[in-house]
Design a protein around this motif. Structure first.
Motif, PDB file in Angstrom:
ATOM      1  N   PHE A 127      39.280  35.554  19.885  1.00  0.00           N
ATOM      2  CA  PHE A 127      39.012  36.395  18.720  1.00  0.00           C
ATOM      3  C   PHE A 127      40.052  36.091  17.646  1.00  0.00           C
ATOM      4  N   PRO A 128      39.850  35.032  16.884  1.00  0.00           N
ATOM      5  CA  PRO A 128      40.826  34.637  15.863  1.00  0.00           C
ATOM      6  C   PRO A 128      41.063  35.755  14.853  1.00  0.00           C
ATOM      7  N   PRO A 129      42.278  35.846  14.326  1.00  0.00           N
ATOM      8  CA  PRO A 129      42.575  36.848  13.292  1.00  0.00           C
ATOM      9  C   PRO A 129      41.670  36.676  12.080  1.00  0.00           C
ATOM     10  N   SER A 130      41.446  37.762  11.370  1.00  0.00           N
ATOM     11  CA  SER A 130      40.603  37.741  10.179  1.00  0.00           C
ATOM     12  C   SER A 130      41.449  38.026   8.947  1.00  0.00           C
ATOM     13  N   GLU A 131      40.791  38.041   7.794  1.00  0.00           N
ATOM     14  CA  GLU A 131      41.503  38.356   6.565  1.00  0.00           C
ATOM     15  C   GLU A 131      42.036  39.787   6.595  1.00  0.00           C
ATOM     16  N   GLU A 132      41.313  40.663   7.290  1.00  0.00           N
ATOM     17  CA  GLU A 132      41.713  42.060   7.350  1.00  0.00           C
ATOM     18  C   GLU A 132      42.820  42.307   8.366  1.00  0.00           C
ATOM     19  N   ARG A 133      42.880  41.481   9.415  1.00  0.00           N
ATOM     20  CA  ARG A 133      43.852  41.690  10.483  1.00  0.00           C
ATOM     21  C   ARG A 133      44.656  40.423  10.714  1.00  0.00           C
ATOM     22  N   THR A 134      45.977  40.581  10.745  1.00  0.00           N
ATOM     23  CA  THR A 134      46.856  39.440  10.990  1.00  0.00           C
ATOM     24  C   THR A 134      46.734  38.961  12.428  1.00  0.00           C
ATOM     25  N   HIS A 135      46.523  39.902  13.352  1.00  0.00           N
ATOM     26  CA  HIS A 135      46.387  39.565  14.772  1.00  0.00           C
ATOM     27  C   HIS A 135      45.145  40.223  15.340  1.00  0.00           C
ATOM     28  N   SER A 136      44.634  39.653  16.429  1.00  0.00           N
ATOM     29  CA  SER A 136      43.449  40.206  17.067  1.00  0.00           C
ATOM     30  C   SER A 136      43.726  41.621  17.569  1.00  0.00           C
ATOM     31  N   TYR A 137      42.810  42.520  17.271  1.00  0.00           N
ATOM     32  CA  TYR A 137      42.931  43.908  17.708  1.00  0.00           C
ATOM     33  C   TYR A 137      42.981  43.989  19.228  1.00  0.00           C
ATOM     34  N   TYR A 138      42.275  43.074  19.899  1.00  0.00           N
ATOM     35  CA  TYR A 138      42.182  43.127  21.354  1.00  0.00           C
ATOM     36  C   TYR A 138      43.429  42.608  22.065  1.00  0.00           C
ATOM     37  N   ALA A 139      44.326  41.959  21.352  1.00  0.00           N
ATOM     38  CA  ALA A 139      45.562  41.505  21.991  1.00  0.00           C
ATOM     39  C   ALA A 139      46.316  42.690  22.581  1.00  0.00           C
ATOM     40  N   MET A 140      46.285  43.825  21.876  1.00  0.00           N
ATOM     41  CA  MET A 140      46.956  45.019  22.379  1.00  0.00           C
ATOM     42  C   MET A 140      46.259  45.566  23.619  1.00  0.00           C
ATOM     43  N   HIS A 141      44.926  45.441  23.680  1.00  0.00           N
ATOM     44  CA  HIS A 141      44.201  45.910  24.856  1.00  0.00           C
ATOM     45  C   HIS A 141      44.680  45.162  26.104  1.00  0.00           C
ATOM     46  N   GLY A 142      44.685  43.839  26.005  1.00  0.00           N
ATOM     47  CA  GLY A 142      45.094  43.028  27.141  1.00  0.00           C
ATOM     48  C   GLY A 142      46.540  43.261  27.534  1.00  0.00           C
ATOM     49  N   TYR A 143      47.410  43.339  26.528  1.00  0.00           N
ATOM     50  CA  TYR A 143      48.834  43.546  26.787  1.00  0.00           C
ATOM     51  C   TYR A 143      49.061  44.896  27.467  1.00  0.00           C
ATOM     52  N   LEU A 144      48.397  45.935  26.973  1.00  0.00           N
ATOM     53  CA  LEU A 144      48.552  47.262  27.552  1.00  0.00           C
ATOM     54  C   LEU A 144      48.079  47.297  29.003  1.00  0.00           C
ATOM     55  N   LEU A 145      46.949  46.681  29.282  1.00  0.00           N
ATOM     56  CA  LEU A 145      46.427  46.673  30.647  1.00  0.00           C
ATOM     57  C   LEU A 145      47.360  45.926  31.599  1.00  0.00           C
ATOM     58  N   GLU A 146      47.900  44.801  31.152  1.00  0.00           N
ATOM     59  CA  GLU A 146      48.822  44.044  32.017  1.00  0.00           C
ATOM     60  C   GLU A 146      50.113  44.816  32.269  1.00  0.00           C
ATOM     61  N   GLU A 147      50.638  45.478  31.239  1.00  0.00           N
ATOM     62  CA  GLU A 147      51.870  46.247  31.420  1.00  0.00           C
ATOM     63  C   GLU A 147      51.630  47.454  32.323  1.00  0.00           C
TER      64      GLU A 147
END
Length: 345
Positions: A127-147
């Protein structure tokens, strides 16, 4: 699987762990008016990490952890009004302009941090970043689940174990019989669109990221609800970011007359909450989440506020699936003439 509209089969060890069945064509998507709700509470799948100790002790340990990292805050009391619903009250008289919370960047979970992790980089590739978002919104989902999966071995554990495990009042996970109450509303369209997108994107991650299937779709929705209901939008070093801020994420919402305001300050390298008015001891301190419409507050956070709020209207132009929203306050004569022209064309 039946409740989520997932009917096909897949091979591989991830199937039983995730509860997801995929064929080459992916998951079957239900009609938006027939989406089923969850029939059980959405909780993280790893029950070993869900030992809920005494809340006061957990709050105390969170404060110790934050202070050890350089955080500063006034004598604030975290109250639980009923299950998973908390707020922050003052334990002494507070003056307008005083800083009551300062959380250093190193103790904030941002999408910038998440994107730099191993799982975050894999998600960003899908999910490449878009003009509206510098980073993928889902990166936080994955990071939170792993932590969360790491449990007490995670650096963030004093904070993570205080995150809500259930969202019984959030309409995204209402059962079908409850969602019928929203028939004909724009809120139901928002919720159905959101649930469809979450399911499609989850399926994409299970297929595209080895091992991601160990997290169930319910785990994924849990992470989404945590992030969407607790994140602040902040600008950090000139970059727009989503931020989960320990302790500061327990303030409740008030738009018109909040007790405090918030923001990230680069010169302090910290997220700071500042009193916006004088408050007496024992008063609940609120902050503004943003000027959302009633339907957005309801579908995003799971609540509404009393009083007059502006409402959304959905206007679909042409036959495409993409639509935009128009608030009633913009329905002036020039706007009406514009849409009359478009309808004729």
């Amino acid at each position: 699987r039946e409740a989520l509209g997932i009917q096909n089969e897949q091979n591989g060890s991830d199937k039983e762990k995730s509860g997801l069945s995929l064929g080459k064509a992916g998951a079957t998507v239900l009609d938006s008016n027939e989406i089923q709700g969850f029939e059980e509470s959405v909780v993280l799948h790893n029950q070993d990490h869900q030992d809920r100790e005494n809340l006061e002790q957990m709050i105390l340990e969170l404060k110790r952890w934050l202070k050890a990292g350089g955080a500063e805050f006034s004598d604030l009391d975290v109250k639980e009004y009923f299950e998973e619903v908390r707020g922050i009250e003052s334990t002494s008289k507070l003056s307008k302009g005083s800083e009551i919370i300062s959380i250093p960047l190193e103790y904030i979970i941002t999408d910038i941090l998440a994107a730099s992790s191993a799982i975050g980089s894999k998600i960003e590739a899908l999910f490449p970043p878009s003009e509206e978002r510098t980073h993928s919104y889902y990166a936080m989902h994955g990071y939170l689940l792993e932590e969360m999966e790491k449990g007490s071995e995670s650096f963030w554990w004093p904070y993570l174990r205080l995150l809500p495990r259930k969202f019984p009042g959030h309409p995204l996970i209402w059962e079908k019989k409850d969602k019928k109450l929203l028939s004909g509303t724009l809120s139901l369209k928002y919720l159905n669109r959101q649930l469809h997108q979450l399911r499609e994107d989850y399926n994409k991650m299970v297929v595209g990221i080895p091992g991601f299937g160990r997290f169930s779709f319910k785990d994924f929705v849990w992470a989404h609800l945590v992030i969407s209901t607790r994140c602040y939008s902040a600008e950090i070093k000139g970059v727009k970011a989503s931020a989960m801020v320990p302790l500061a994420d327990m303030f409740n919402h008030e738009l018109e007359n909040p007790g405090a305001t918030w923001g990230y300050q680069d010169d302090h390298h910290a997220f700071i909450v500042t009193m916006d008015k004088d408050m007496e001891r024992g008063a609940q301190i609120s902050v503004p989440y943003g000027g959302y419409s009633s339907s957005r507050l309801f579908t995003h956070y799971g609540f509404q506020v009393p009083g007059d709020r502006h409402y959304d209207a959905l206007v679909v132009v042409g036959f495409g699936e993409r639509a935009f929203e128009l608030m009633p306050k913009y329905l002036c004569a020039p706007t009406i003439r514009l849409f009359s022209y478009l309808r004729q064309e």
